[in-house]
Each structure stands twice: as structure tokens, then as C-alpha cells.
Enzyme design. Structure first.
Site, mmCIF file in Angstrom:
data_model
loop_
_atom_site.group_PDB
_atom_site.id
_atom_site.type_symbol
_atom_site.label_atom_id
_atom_site.label_comp_id
_atom_site.label_asym_id
_atom_site.label_seq_id
_atom_site.Cartn_x
_atom_site.Cartn_y
_atom_site.Cartn_z
ATOM 1 N N ASP A 1 0.860 -1.186 0.000
ATOM 2 C CA ASP A 1 0.000 0.000 0.000
ATOM 3 C C ASP A 1 0.895 1.234 0.000
ATOM 4 O OD1 ASP A 1 -2.307 1.605 0.232
ATOM 5 O OD2 ASP A 1 -3.257 0.087 1.493
ATOM 6 N N GLU B 1 -6.264 4.199 -6.176
ATOM 7 C CA GLU B 1 -7.552 4.502 -5.544
ATOM 8 C C GLU B 1 -8.007 5.861 -6.066
ATOM 9 O OE1 GLU B 1 -9.524 4.902 -1.075
ATOM 10 O OE2 GLU B 1 -7.445 5.491 -1.402
ATOM 11 N N HIS C 1 -11.107 -2.260 3.249
ATOM 12 C CA HIS C 1 -10.974 -1.869 4.654
ATOM 13 C C HIS C 1 -11.762 -0.599 4.996
ATOM 14 C CE1 HIS C 1 -8.132 0.476 2.388
ATOM 15 N NE2 HIS C 1 -8.011 1.315 3.400
ATOM 16 N N ASP C 2 -12.246 0.124 3.980
ATOM 17 C CA ASP C 2 -13.011 1.355 4.205
ATOM 18 C C ASP C 2 -14.512 1.164 4.052
ATOM 19 O OD1 ASP C 2 -10.856 3.054 4.719
ATOM 20 O OD2 ASP C 2 -10.544 3.510 2.608
#
Length: 541
Positions: A98, A241, A315-316
Site C-alpha cells: 500500500d 484509488e 478496509h473502508d
């Protein structure tokens, strides 16, 4: 389009803090991940997207980085990280790191220096501005509530933070910043990683004085420079993203002649249960026809000019079975339907940890049970504005990020087998029924649907390269064809708790590929679909 390994694999996202704890401190770690690589190999995935494991004070669970070239002590050290990369490679699994370079932690050495004064050589690594009429330079807002400007008493200036005030934004207009980032990326590439997932990468071209944050005019120039100086030509997976992406913008990122990224995460489908122009907390029910329209747009408009990322969860985001499925009576059926619907589309599928066993949201009753900074900030800000406490708790239960971050449910033992200590975030109460051990023991579990979908992808080029064609059906039936060379597959999904009709008169079933009910599927004329029924058949038209 040139073939690449990352088009043919399925990626599994690990949120390290919640995956597996090897030392009993209640926090998942790298050794815990290593201990579960055989499980991931059994599932069949080809890459792991690893949420941040760098040194961090954890204001935003690792997305506030204080040292990009050190490992968070709670997770392990660099030797264990290198072991993880090596052990994964032995199983033909790449590690995708990440990359969080829109901002750092305020405890990063660069920002510590930058705060020392306007003349410090690191001052221009961040975005600073003078007050306007005694207050913030403009009206930019933080994603985590409140203004995006924080006043620095010592220098009399504001610094920009599009997220937490402990996450100051880097100044990408400064070439020294860009070179520092590229050196750091090459450090990790030299370690043997398989690529980067790029956190909010669409923000690096921001022009704050004009209140431009996403898709700034120099964004693609910066990405091409990054490509040329780091991962270009190295056959790595790079995914951005990009919350504001349209298909046209996505082609700029991922077109094969652009020298930018492999693919992007677009979030248009994820916003379908939000009220347009409002926040993510302002809810409206998702309508299946809208979902069909969005997916069809991305499948057909990107076609061969770019590449799609396919995902329901990360994860969000809240767990998809709780969000748009049925996490009670039809948890297994709807979980399988989500898997089949998504994995049969064109693009690279992403599985978020626990999705493959049908994990669900974990409801809370009080804000004291919440860890997520975004949810906590929203709760207190909206409470001050006069919103009802029960309504705010309901919003957090529906959309809060902790839903995705509860510990991975490995077995029916204490703390779901995640830790022998006290977990950093409470385990979902349903872990005794929903866990890996139970899933592996049940040949009809959601796990084996995911495993079969991954294997089908390895064996059938139609899943990777086939074109997409939506069928006209009842509103809550999502059906489409995939065409490749002389082969056609029909994918049918009843996105509903209720039976629905399917009437295809000009189609003959040649073979059943996969399904979530144990039915004999031969005739598609006047067929009644069961709740959440999903199947893929090879057809002759």
C-alpha cells in the site's frame, strides 16, 4: 491488449492489524500472515494487497506513515517482512504494498523538520498558507470532518490535511518530494514486491489555493514521471484509488499506451446507496437497475482501452452481505451470488479478508465501541449539529469502517482464533458459526465457491478476455453474457429476497459452469429464480 499476469490473477486484501496475531498482543502481525499463507494458497489467489505495515503512530490505522522504510513494531520488523515476501513467492503469490504518498504522519521526520520554521529546507515538502482575514485560507474540508487547514501557532501559517490533522499533505509540486517518493518506491521494488496499491492517488495533483483536490491538471504528468522512474517496464501490478474517476479518466490512468498504472479502483457503484451531493452517511436504498447501469458502463466503455478492478469490499467499506445482501436467512446464498456476479465480469477481482467465508457487519450500540476515527469524528460533529444519537449509531452500523476491520474469524474458539490476548477491536459475535474452520469443513460453503471461481478463471480465457453484454430482465435480475471467440457464457443473478422470473426463449444450455443452489438447469424458458439464486451456464444461441 498486451497480456499481463495481473489480469489473470485474483488479489486478496489483508488488513494486517485484523488478520492473524502470532504473539498474543491482540494485534495482527506479519508472522501471523506467514502462518496463513497455505490457506491463501488453497484459496488460489495470485497476489496479496497488504494494507500499510510501515512505521506509524496509528492515528488512522497505519495510513499515517512516519517512516516508509521501517516496519511498524507491532507488526514485526524488516527481516520478517522480507520473509513474508519470500514465503509468498514460493506459493506463486506476489505482495502488493500500500503506497500512501498523498500525505505522511505529522511525526514523519520531514514534517518534524518542516514545523521548525519557514526557512527550514523541508518546509516546502508540505502545503502551507497564510491566514486570510484571520482564519483558514479557504473552505476546503477534511474527509474526516472539519476544515482541511490546521493552524500552526509557531509560524502563524496553516498546513493542509485532507484527512486527519495528523496527516499533513505532501506538496507534489516540489520535485524534491517526488524524488524522495520514487527512491522509497525503488527501495521496495528492490525487495521483490509485486506492485503497489496507491492510496488516494488522484489527490496528488491538488491545487489547494483553487480548491482543486482530485484530478488536478498535473496528476497524469506526475504518474508518468513516477512510472518512468520506478515500476515502468518491471511488470508490476499498480492500482490507483481514484474516487472521482469516470471511464474516460480511467483510460488515462490505465490505457496500455499511457505509461501510468495497471488499473484503478473506481467507486461509482459503491455510492449508489448514498444521497447524491451529500455525505456517505446520508443513506438511500441501492436500486439494482442502477447497479446494472453502472457496471455495464464500466464493462463496455473501458473494454480494451483500460482495465477494471472488480470489488465489493475493502478496509473502508461495510461488508457487502450486510450492505446489499441478506446477512441472516440468505447469508450463504447472497454471499455466493455476490462472488459469482463479480468474478464473472471483465477485470481483476479483489477479495477482502473474510469475504470468502461470508463475514458480516458487527453492530454497535454506543460510540464508545467505535475505533474508526472517521466514524468517531462524524458522530461528535453531527451530534453537535443536533442530530439524533440513535440515528448516528444506525449510520455507523450501516457504513462505519470498523465493520470491515473486525478480526478475521478463523475458528469457533475464543476470539475466533485470531489472538490468545485481548483483540484490538471486538470480534463479531457470529464467529462461532461464521469462521474459516467451519467453511473448510463444509463442501457447500462460500469458501469453495470463491475457490472454484478462482480456478475457473485460471482455466477459461473467456473470464479474462470475453466481452460483456447485459440482458434485459426483471429489475432485480442481473444477467449478462460473456463472449469469447466461439464461446458464450450466461451469468444470471437474482439480486433479491424474492423469487423472480427469467424467460429466455432463444438460448440452449450446453453446460453448467457454477451455481449457488443444487439445481438442474436445462430450460431457461419461464424459469422461476429462487431468492439470491446465481448460476453460470455455457449456452448456444
Amino acid at each position: 491488449m498486451k497480456k499481463n499476469w495481473w489480469q489473470e490473477v485474483v488479489v486478496y486484501q489483508i488488513y494486517p492489524r485484523s488478520f492473524m496475531d502470532s504473539n498474543g498482543d491482540g494485534i495482527g502481525d506479519l508472522q501471523g500472515i506467514i502462518s496463513k499463507l497455505d490457506y491463501l494458497e488453497k484459496l488460489g489467489i495470485g497476489a496479496i494487497w497488504l494494507s500499510p505495515v510501515y512505521q506509524s503512530p496509528n492515528d488512522d490505522n497505519g495510513y499515517d506513515i512516519s517512516d516508509y522504510q521501517a516496519i511498524m513494531t507491532e507488526f514485526g520488523d524488516m527481516a520478517i517482512m522480507e520473509e513474508l515476501i519470500a514465503q509468498a513467492k514460493q506459493r506463486n503469490i506476489e505482495i502488493v504494498m500500500d503506497l500512501v504518498v498523498n500525505h505522511t504522519s505529522d511525526e514523519h521526520a520531514w514534517f518534524v523538520e518542516a514545523r521548525k520554521g519557514k526557512d527550514n529546507p523541508y518546509r516546502d515538502y508540505y502545503v502551507w498558507a497564510d491566514p486570510v482575514n484571520g482564519s483558514a485560507p479557504n473552505g476546503l474540508r477534511s474527509t474526516f470532518s472539519g476544515p482541511a487547514w490546521e493552524f500552526d501557532e509557531d509560524s502563524g501559517q496553516y498546513y493542509l490535511h485532507l484527512f486527519s490533522k495528523k496527516q499533513p499533505d505532501l506538496n507534489w509540486q516540489n520535485p524534491k518530494v517526488r524524488q524522495e517518493v520514487y527512491q522509497m518506491m525503488n527501495f521496495w521494488i528492490d525487495k521483490g514486491i509485486g506492485g503497489f496499491r496507491m492510496d488516494v492517488i488522484d489527490l496528488i495533483g491538488k491545487i489547494p489555493e483553487q480548491e482543486i483536490t482530485g484530478n488536478g491538471p498535473q496528476l497524469h504528468e506526475f504518474l508518468q514521471e513516477m512510472n518512468h522512474q520506478t515500476f515502468g517496464g518491471k511488470n508490476l501490478l499498480t492500482v490507483g484509488e481514484t474516487w472521482g474517476a469516470t471511464p474516460e479518466i480511467a483510460k488515462l490512468y490505465s490505457g496500455s499506451d499511457r505509461d501510468e498504472l495497471s488499473m484503478v479502483f473506481q467507486f461509482e457503484h459503491i455510492g449508489l446507496d448514498e444521497i447524491p451531493g451529500k455525505t456517505k452517511w446520508d443513506f438511500q436504498p441501492m436500486q439494482v437497475p442502477d447497479l446494472k447501469k453502472v457496471f455495464t458502463k464500466w464493462q463496455t466503455e473501458l473494454a480494451d482501452e483500460g482495465w477494471n478492478s472488480l470489488f465489493w469490499n475493502n478496509h473502508d467499506l461495510p461488508r457487502i452481505i450486510s450492505r446489499w445482501g441478506n446477512d441472516q436467512k440468505y447469508r450463504v446464498e447472497s454471499g455466493k451470488m455476490f462472488a459469482i456476479l463479480l468474478h464473472m465480469m471483465k477485470g481483476t477481482p479483489y477479495i477482502y479478508q473474510g469475504e470468502e467465508i461470508g463475514m458480516t457487519n458487527r453492530p454497535i450500540t454506543d460510540v464508545s465501541q467505535v475505533e474508526d476515527i472517521e466514524s468517531v469524528n462524524m458522530y461528535h460533529e453531527w451530534l453537535e449539529l443536533g442530530h439524533d444519537k440513535e440515528m448516528l449509531i444506525e449510520a455507523i452500523n450501516r457504513k462505519g469502517r470498523d465493520n470491515a476491520r473486525t478480526p478475521m474469524q478463523w475458528n469457533a474458539e475464543k476470539n475466533a482464533g485470531f489472538t490468545t490476548g485481548t483483540p484490538w477491536l471486538s470480534v463479531n459475535d457470529n464467529y462461532r458459526e461464521v469462521n474459516v474452520e467451519a467453511a473448510l469443513a463444509d463442501p457447500d460453503s462460500i469458501f469453495y465457491t470463491y475457490q472454484k471461481l478462482i480456478q475457473l478463471r485460471k482455466d477459461n480465457p473467456i473470464m479474462i478476455w470475453g466481452s460483456f453484454e447485459l440482458l434485459e430482465t426483471e429489475a432485480e435480475v442481473f444477467a449478462y453474457y460473456r463472449h469469447w471467440e466461439n464461446e458464450t457464457w450466461l451469468v444470471v443473478n437474482n439480486f433479491s429476497d424474492k423469487p423472480h422470473r427469467l424467460d429466455l426463449t432463444d438460448v440452449t444450455v450446453a453446460d453448467v459452469i457454477i451455481q449457488n443452489y443444487d439445481d438442474t438447469i436445462t430450460d431457461l424458458k419461464q424459469m422461476t429464480l429462487k431468492p439470491w439464486q446465481s448460476f453460470v451456464v455455457k449456452v448456444v444461441r
